[in-house]
Design an enzyme around this catalytic site. Sequence first.
Site, PDB file in Angstrom:
ATOM      1  N   GLU A  40      23.861  40.151  28.697  1.00 12.68           N
ATOM      2  CA  GLU A  40      25.292  40.473  28.650  1.00 12.68           C
ATOM      3  C   GLU A  40      26.003  39.318  27.955  1.00 12.68           C
ATOM      4  OE1 GLU A  40      27.130  41.334  32.511  1.00 12.68           O
ATOM      5  OE2 GLU A  40      29.022  40.536  31.756  1.00 12.68           O
ATOM      6  N   ARG A  44      34.447  36.402  26.020  1.00  9.85           N
ATOM      7  CA  ARG A  44      35.377  35.345  26.440  1.00  9.85           C
ATOM      8  C   ARG A  44      35.519  34.311  25.352  1.00  9.85           C
ATOM      9  NH1 ARG A  44      32.634  34.130  32.244  1.00  9.85           N
ATOM     10  NH2 ARG A  44      32.321  36.341  32.651  1.00  9.85           N
ATOM     11  N   THR A  68      32.817  41.260  30.045  1.00  7.36           N
ATOM     12  CA  THR A  68      34.238  40.902  30.090  1.00  7.36           C
ATOM     13  C   THR A  68      35.063  41.782  29.131  1.00  7.36           C
ATOM     14  OG1 THR A  68      33.399  38.626  30.355  1.00  7.36           O
ATOM     15  CG2 THR A  68      35.755  38.898  30.408  1.00  7.36           C
ATOM     16  N   LYS A 128      29.650  46.816  38.845  1.00  6.03           N
ATOM     17  CA  LYS A 128      29.477  45.380  39.049  1.00  6.03           C
ATOM     18  C   LYS A 128      30.229  45.023  40.331  1.00  6.03           C
ATOM     19  CE  LYS A 128      30.776  41.082  36.658  1.00  6.03           C
ATOM     20  NZ  LYS A 128      30.658  40.421  35.351  1.00  6.03           N
TER      21      LYS A 128
END
Length: 212
Positions: A40, A44, A68, A128
Amino acid sequence: MDIIKLMWGVGIIPVIVIDREEQAVPLAKALVEGGLPVLEVTFRTEAAAGAITAIRREVPEATVGAGTILTIEQLTAARRAGAVFGVAPGFDPIVVNEARVRQLPFCPGVSTASELSQALTAGCRFVKFFPAEAAGGVKMIKNLLGAFRFTGVRFMPTGGVSAANVADYLSLPEVACCGGTWVVPKAALAAGDYEEIRRLAAEAVAIVRRCR
Ligand code: 3PG
């Protein structure tokens, strides 16, 4: 793609925060060699999209998703870069719906019964659990399962998970996998210490094997 099967198959998803695009390929190779091929890459940093593209091009053994994902713009960039799944820290029905329209398997974040309920209504059976440790850890997941087990929900606890506690999470059959940055320490990545990252990945794989 059956995302739950994919995640269950590896047990641990390295959560990657990458500052420089040129780190992407050696990092992905180290993780694959250590036994963790599902990655993943978080949106960011500016380097995220380029990192995903580079991994797709040069490390075909890796399966790379984008993390994210907070906005439609990030979803678009992730798709364009070649991400094959998306992850978010929270549940945003607009982003989840857009991912469905674009046929990108998507894992939203939840930490309460209300958010989980909304995610399930939106068709997300894989979520998640974030921030896992701060939101109550294994105890909270067990409590949520008391009410939600029948839905078939599967969790990816992330946030505060490490080699020290990941086995506690993986011992729950409803936990498909755990995510975490601990296999890619900031200092090791900055120093280009891919040997250390390979070692941490292999250590994580050994824990998964003991749990399953
Ligand atoms: C995430 O976004 O998945 C988390 O920031 C990862 O948390 P960790 O650094 O505690 O693994």
